[in-house]
Scaffold this motif. Structure first.
Motif, PDB file in Angstrom:
ATOM      1  N   ALA A 376      10.721   6.866  -5.636  1.00  0.00           N
ATOM      2  CA  ALA A 376      11.438   7.812  -6.460  1.00  0.00           C
ATOM      3  C   ALA A 376      12.887   7.489  -6.020  1.00  0.00           C
ATOM      4  CB  ALA A 376      11.344   9.270  -5.767  1.00  0.00           C
ATOM      5  N   THR A 390      16.139   4.579 -17.837  1.00  0.00           N
ATOM      6  CA  THR A 390      16.597   5.895 -17.020  1.00  0.00           C
ATOM      7  C   THR A 390      17.527   6.491 -17.831  1.00  0.00           C
ATOM      8  OG1 THR A 390      18.200   4.614 -16.009  1.00  0.00           O
ATOM      9  CG2 THR A 390      15.841   4.912 -14.901  1.00  0.00           C
ATOM     10  N   PHE A 456      10.507  14.679  -6.518  1.00  0.00           N
ATOM     11  CA  PHE A 456       9.646  14.129  -7.452  1.00  0.00           C
ATOM     12  C   PHE A 456       9.822  14.702  -9.061  1.00  0.00           C
ATOM     13  CE2 PHE A 456       7.335  13.022  -3.441  1.00  0.00           C
ATOM     14  CZ  PHE A 456       7.554  11.728  -3.803  1.00  0.00           C
ATOM     15  N   ILE A 457      10.401  16.250  -8.991  1.00  0.00           N
ATOM     16  CA  ILE A 457      10.671  16.765 -10.184  1.00  0.00           C
ATOM     17  C   ILE A 457      11.844  16.198 -10.837  1.00  0.00           C
ATOM     18  CG2 ILE A 457      11.562  18.594 -11.344  1.00  0.00           C
ATOM     19  CD1 ILE A 457      10.089  20.313  -9.098  1.00  0.00           C
ATOM     20  N   ALA A 459      12.880  12.812 -10.295  1.00  0.00           N
ATOM     21  CA  ALA A 459      12.564  11.615 -10.510  1.00  0.00           C
ATOM     22  C   ALA A 459      11.779  11.547 -12.055  1.00  0.00           C
ATOM     23  CB  ALA A 459      11.476  10.979  -9.631  1.00  0.00           C
ATOM     24  N   ALA A 460      10.976  12.723 -12.249  1.00  0.00           N
ATOM     25  CA  ALA A 460      10.647  12.552 -13.677  1.00  0.00           C
ATOM     26  C   ALA A 460      11.638  12.963 -14.556  1.00  0.00           C
ATOM     27  CB  ALA A 460       9.298  13.692 -13.540  1.00  0.00           C
ATOM     28  N   CYS A 461      12.617  13.848 -14.172  1.00  0.00           N
ATOM     29  CA  CYS A 461      13.733  14.274 -15.015  1.00  0.00           C
ATOM     30  C   CYS A 461      14.449  12.936 -15.539  1.00  0.00           C
ATOM     31  CB  CYS A 461      14.740  15.157 -14.603  1.00  0.00           C
ATOM     32  SG  CYS A 461      13.978  16.921 -14.225  1.00  0.00           S
ATOM     33  N   PHE A 463      13.372  10.133 -16.260  1.00  0.00           N
ATOM     34  CA  PHE A 463      12.832   9.445 -17.540  1.00  0.00           C
ATOM     35  C   PHE A 463      12.775  10.614 -18.720  1.00  0.00           C
ATOM     36  CE2 PHE A 463      10.800   7.335 -14.080  1.00  0.00           C
ATOM     37  CZ  PHE A 463      11.340   5.965 -14.228  1.00  0.00           C
ATOM     38  N   VAL A 464      12.699  11.696 -18.150  1.00  0.00           N
ATOM     39  CA  VAL A 464      12.826  12.722 -19.348  1.00  0.00           C
ATOM     40  C   VAL A 464      13.947  12.841 -20.071  1.00  0.00           C
ATOM     41  CG1 VAL A 464      12.440  15.172 -20.044  1.00  0.00           C
ATOM     42  CG2 VAL A 464      10.821  14.139 -18.566  1.00  0.00           C
TER      43      VAL A 464
ATOM     44  N   LEU B  22       0.614   3.893  -9.089  1.00  0.00           N
ATOM     45  CA  LEU B  22       0.514   5.474  -8.718  1.00  0.00           C
ATOM     46  C   LEU B  22      -0.611   5.709  -8.253  1.00  0.00           C
ATOM     47  CD1 LEU B  22       2.820   7.014 -11.650  1.00  0.00           C
ATOM     48  CD2 LEU B  22       3.533   6.641  -9.285  1.00  0.00           C
TER      49      LEU B  22
END
Lengths: 472, 510
Positions: A376, A390, A456-457, A459-461, A463-464, B22
């Motif tokens: 992350a 990213t 982690f949210i 980290a996903a953001c 990419f989103v 993962l």
């Protein structure tokens, strides 16, 4: 009138939330944990309200409320959204941070919320006195938050520096506002713009001097060269969640009001752009030079925050007053906020008791022990460095595009060179985390932690936001 | 087979690699996944090869809007040039999983990601999309080199990463410049590569943008003054990484020159072709001579690879169909021969625990099959007639002589240097007397032998019967050259004005 209140709903929610948190803090029964949840809840609800406002967009793209005191546009909405998001994740990181550091009281969360009030107000104000009020609401809360750890010397040093210099900046702003009022006979941005358009800018010394002082105050708050010296010590002294909050929410608010002020009139903007051009170049390079020399993570991130201010100034130089949307600035702010908040959220739970892990060397071998956290952090660093796919890359891409589109090719080239330089200190941490054996066990003793979830949210953001750049 | 075959080739390995990273999958499962996926890619690649029509236009096109406000699309397509680089990757990748069976999970997962990213860079028909894959390609290399490399790995990793990223960012600025110019000339945002050839680029900024692209690609290839990262990275990297870097990634640099620089900057390219061609020749000679002096087999091959990349790049800069066709042919030939050589050295290192030439000797007596295969790959690498290397190099030299006699002669004679270092190394490693260490060298196992066999056969087939390959390359090559010569005549027509400035710029660059 009811419509006005609906548009301000997130701000009202946050203010009410801040006051009720402050009141709740008076009761001994309310635990710090509960306050943290309350704070998260307030930010979460306000975020959702703002999001639904953004999506449905049932009002015109540009609307003034309360007799031109405030303005609501897509620009202010998205800026507000970013700030609310910052507040939410700050509360999340703080919840975990204070399991390992014990200087927290319940008022902490109330102050975070109060400062968010000031920030939200700053994005919307269209009038110099309101700017000052909003700026002070925000700053006062932030001063206290920076020095929250009273017994800690670095925190005390940080708050002292920030308070003194911040007070100067506030004084500069008031001075500038007064001079502008003297020159243009109004404190409203639109009237100032009209005045400049009719009567000219350079033949009015009060106006020139006034806008100079105002811009100095903004540059100070945004940590741009040559007003960047306080950043390193202040960010270093503040607790990790607050540093993250200052680096993201505060910067978003300042850049929003800065952009709103600059685009009040084209003459005003174009006369300052030449100087902002140099400010932006120096900000990037000075920031890089400082960052390269740092040994602790927080100081490096503080210095890299200066560099990002430089990139944002590029975007500011490239905006045009005629057709201002501010998309590029907002997108970059969002991308930067996600990365920075993420890394500070990670620091909040990896820092250990009393933030004992601080330097690059302390994070050696993190990938062997905690592979997901290391991954992350790597994602956030790559985003800040601007590596695709990213959000940071897209942000940089849009900034360079807007700069070249505005004919500022030199600025684009300097931006590129600066990001080459910045590779060094971002990669340094990645190398330490991945290519060395672990010396520390990175144990975690606490339970019920939210900072990892937030990390982690986010980290996903990264990419989103990077793959679906909806704001643009 | 189906519509989105290119997307599948790109994202199947990437997604598989990410899932492996993962989840707590073991080494064995990771290797098996890599093997299955790389074979799937191979089958898809062969399917594409046989369905590929002999024409210049993009095929297997996919085009989905991505960021409409900036005209950025998810736009994929293949032409005769990218097809071969893509195939080289698809053919070579399964070998890694077959040969190296005991590496860690991250090793295989990173290989999968790099495979997908390389396919993406080759198929991308939109500049921004290309840039994204181009950068993603570097990340697995960064991690593999840093985590599984030799002793001096961190220094080598930093060197290659900062070098490449510096180049890439310059390219990003150039991409944006080209896109913005398109916006101002045609009134709409577009980043499609095919559209950019309509641009009228002129002036100092266009030259800067041209160099932005060229430097990025020159670093990746690597072309002469930008080659310094190569020996360290190739030597320190684990075998599979060196293999990927030399066999495929370097070729993507050449491919990108053909695909981006030649059509978009036709004027600048024609102007600076001579300078670039000299850079190719000098790199070829310099790296060749350096290779002779190396004591380490892998480092020698690294320089040899750099030297050959100089030849391939030279073919692109000669501005004629023969040389360009030769270059693309040589891309495949060199990918197979050098790739296999690096794998052989990897095996040698695993078995002998050393790569020093002086510590080895007499391996041919102990391992005849190994020596035979090695010899074929090596001879292909030096361009012996009857092997794949000959056809490509012959065409390139032919084109080079047409372009400029001096460069042609220099390039032709430099090939001899290649023979020197290769054969001398072969003599010292495979003949002479055995020593304690090489006494215990065992020949290739049946699996290993069967893994290498198809590629060795391919090397011979490509040397004896090149027609099916050439016929697919030529239309695209001709189209590119046709566009260039058109620009060239414009240059000549304008030469009264352009000449002094031209000479000046070249001088400054030197």
């Amino acid at each position: 009138m009811t419509n006005d209140f609906m548009l301000l709903m997130p701000l009202i929610l946050i203010t009410a939330g801040a006051i009720s948190l402050m009141l709740a803090a008076a009761y001994e029964k309310v635990t710090i944990e509960q306050a943290a949840f309350g704070c998260m809840g307030i930010f979460g609800v306000a975020f959702l309200v703002q999001l639904s406002n953004c999506i449905t967009g049932h009002v015109a793209p540009y609307e003034t409320v309360f007799n031109n005191m405030l303005v609501i546009s897509n620009f202010t909405r998205v800026a507000g959204l970013i700030i609310l998001g910052c507040g939410f994740f700050t509360a999340m990181s703080a919840q975990t941070y204070f399991k390992q550091n014990n200087f927290c009281t319940t008022e902490f969360y109330s102050l975070v919320t109060f400062s968010a009030c000031g920030m939200l107000l700053l994005t919307m104000v269209q009038e110099l006195i309101s700017v000052f009020v909003a700026l002070e609401i925000m700053s006062l809360a932030i001063y206290i938050l920076v020095g929250y750890d009273r017994k800690n010397k670095t925190a005390a040093e940080a708050v002292m520096k920030y308070l003194m210099l911040g007070a100067f900046a506030g004084a500069f702003f008031t001075m500038g506002a007064a001079l502008i009022y003297g020159g243009a006979h109004s404190t409203q941005f639109s009237s100032i713009g009209q005045f400049v358009a009719e009567k000219g800018f350079f033949n009015n010394p009060a106006l020139v001097a006034g806008s100079f002082f105002v811009i100095v105050a903004f540059l100070f708050k945004a940590a741009a060269f040559p007003f960047h010296a306080w950043v390193i010590d202040v960010y270093d002294g503040a607790s990790a969640p607050i540093t993250g909050y200052m680096a993201t929410g505060l910067k978003t608010a300042i850049f929003a009001v800065f952009a709103n002020f600059l685009v009040a009139d084209e003459t005003l903007r174009s006369s300052w752009v030449t100087y902002l051009f140099y400010f932006s170049i120096f900000t990037m390079f000075v920031g890089n030079l400082i960052a390269i020399g740092q040994d602790t993570l927080k100081r490096m991130l503080a210095a890299s925050g200066i560099v990002h201010t430089g990139y944002l100034l590029i975007a500011l130089v490239a905006v045009s007053a005629e057709n201002f949307s501010g998309n590029v600035i907002l997108y970059y702010l969002a991308a930067y906020a996600v990365g920075t908040l993420g890394i500070f959220a990670a620091l909040s739970y990896l820092g250990g008791d009393g933030e004992k892990r601080q330097s690059f060397d302390d994070f050696k071998g993190l990938a062997r022990v905690r592979p997901f956290s290391a991954a992350a952090i790597t994602i956030f660093l790559l985003s800040m460095a601007g590596i695709p796919p990213t959000a940071g890359f897209m942000g940089k891409f849009f900034i360079i595009t807007s700069a070249i589109d505005a004919g500022q090719i030199a600025l684009a080239v300097f931006g590129i060179i600066s990001s080459i330089l910045s590779m060094w200190y971002y990669l340094r941490l990645v190398i330490n985390m991945y290519f060395h054996e672990a010396t520390d066990s990175f144990e975690d003793t606490t339970s019920n932690r939210y900072a990892p979830v937030g990390t982690f949210i986010l980290a996903a953001c990264v990419f989103v936001i990077g793959l679906y750049p909806v704001i643009i | 087979m189906f519509e989105h075959v290119l997307s599948v080739m790109i994202f199947l390995p990437i997604v598989a690699g990410l899932i492996l990273l993962l989840t707590p999958a073991g080494k064995g499962l990771a290797r098996l996944t890599g093997l299955v996926i790389s074979f799937a890619s191979l089958i898809l690649g062969l399917d594409i090869f046989f369905k590929f029509k002999e024409q210049a236009a993009l095929q297997f096109v996919e085009n989905v809007p991505w960021i409409p406000s900036f005209g950025i699309n998810y736009h994929l397509g293949l032409d005769g040039i990218s097809l071969f680089v893509l195939l080289a990757g698809a053919v070579l990748m399964p070998m890694v999983y077959l040969l190296f069976t005991t590496k860690e999970k991250g090793y295989y997962a990173n290989l999968l990601i790099v495979q997908g990213a390389m396919a993406g860079a080759l198929c991308a028909a939109d500049m921004v999309l290309f840039y994204i894959f181009w950068e993603i390609m570097l990340l697995p290399i960064f991690f593999m080199l840093g985590m599984y490399g030799g002793e001096k790995r961190i220094k080598a990793t930093l060197k290659i990463t900062i070098y490449t990223i510096a180049g890439s960012l310059l390219m990003l600025a150039s991409i944006v410049y080209v896109g913005v110019t398109y916006h101002s000339q045609f009134g709409e945002w577009n980043f499609a590569i095919s559209q950019m050839s309509q641009l009228q680029l002129a002036g100092p900024v266009a030259v800067l943008a041209f160099f932005g692209f060229m430097i990025a690609f020159a670093i990746k290839i690597p072309l002469f003054p930008f080659h310094t990262w190569l020996p360290d990275a190739y030597t320190e990297a684990p075998t599979a990484t060196t293999f990927v870097l030399s066999a495929i990634m370097a070729k993507i640099g050449v491919y990108a020159v053909i695909r981006f620089v030649v059509p978009v900057f036709d004027g600048e390219f024609a102007r600076f072709a001579l300078l670039l061609a000299y850079s190719g020749v000098i790199g070829m000679m310099y790296c060749g001579i350096t290779a002779i002096a190396q004591k380490d087999v892998k480092r020698m091959l690294a320089f040899s690879s750099a030297s050959h990349m100089g030849v391939i790049a030279l073919g692109v800069f000669c501005l004629n169909v023969q040389a360009l066709t030769g270059s693309i042919y040589q891309i495949v030939a060199h990918a197979t021969s050098t790739g296999v050589l690096f794998l052989f050295v990897g095996i040698l290192e695993d078995k002998m625990k050393t790569r020093k030439i002086e510590d080895l000797g007499g391996i041919a007596y102990k391992a005849p099959v190994f020596a035979f295969f090695f010899a074929i790959a090596m001879l292909a690498s030096v361009g012996l007639p009857g092997t794949s290397g000959f056809i490509g190099e012959f065409l390139i030299i032919l084109g080079a002589i047409k372009f400029n006699v001096l460069i042609g002669v220099l390039a032709g004679t430099t090939l001899i240097i290649g023979v020197c270092y290769m054969l001398w190394m072969f003599q010292r490693v495979f003949y002479e007397t055995t020593n304690e260490r090489t006494e215990g060298f065992t020949d290739l196992s049946i699996t290993e032998g069967l893994t290498f066999l198809p590629v060795i056969v391919l090397i011979v087939i490509m040397g004896l019967y090149p027609q099916p390959f050439l016929s697919k390359i030529e239309p695209a090559a001709q189209q590119h050259i046709a566009a260039l010569t058109k620009a060239d005549t414009i240059q000549i027509a304008q030469s009264t004005h352009a000449q002094p400035a031209e000479g000046h710029t070249v001088e400054k660059k030197n």
